[in-house]
Design a protein around this motif. Structure first.
Motif: not given
Length: 178
Positions: A119, A125-128, A130, A133-134, A136-137
């Motif tokens: 993160g 950017f907080k990977p709350e 996952l 966020t994965y 989006a990455k």
């Protein structure tokens, strides 16, 4: 039982096996829930795995019991919490189990592909969650690698693009018809 606990602590004597479980069972049945939780917070009561697993199976899913279960789960240490979540059939426990599963899958995927997602790549950017966020990455990586279709073509009529965008906006706002 509290006096037995205090006296054994002051004399540095061991307690019999199952004492903390029995003490917690009596406390949850005899004390109001807020007092029970305060006793846990102040260290008078220790949550044992056998007590919490028994509590999760014995209590129904009424609103008061769910609040008690949530309050107890928040006070559990991380390893015990993961084992207890498997015993409780509730959407929150299912979400926690799936979040842990996805986290281990992503870590395993990162080790295999050489991709280390942290993160710390972007500030704030907080990977709350996952999976999100994965995703989006991965999408931002794909987007950065993709070619812009307007960069490939040199003969783009900018005036036509502006006019068609303006016409579509007017149609969507209801000022013109198709």
């Amino acid at each position: 039982m509290l006096r037995i606990l205090e006296s054994t602590r002051s004399l540095c004597l061991p307690l019999p096996p199952g004492y903390h479980t029995l003490f917690a069972v009596l406390a949850v049945r005899c004390l109001p829930h807020h007092t029970f939780l305060q006793y846990i917070d102040h260290g008078f009561l220790q949550l044992t795995e056998s007590f919490v697993s028994r509590l999760m199976t014995d209590l129904d899913n009424s609103e008061a019991n769910e609040r008690l279960k949530f309050s107890i789960l928040k006070r559990l240490p991380e390893p015990m919490e993961q084992r207890i979540y498997h015993m409780w059939d509730h959407p929150v426990s299912s979400a926690s189990i799936s979040r842990d599963y996805v986290k281990t899958l992503l870590e395993k995927h990162g080790k295999n592909k050489g991709f280390a997602f942290t993160g710390r790549d972007k500030p704030g950017f907080k990977p709350e969650f996952l999976p999100l966020t994965y995703l989006a990455k991965m999408l931002s990586d794909i987007e950065s690698q993709a070619l812009n279709p307007f960069e490939e073509k040199e003969n783009v009529d900018a005036r036509f693009v502006e006019d068609s965008a303006l016409l579509q906006t007017l149609i969507q706002l209801g000022f013109e018809e198709k």
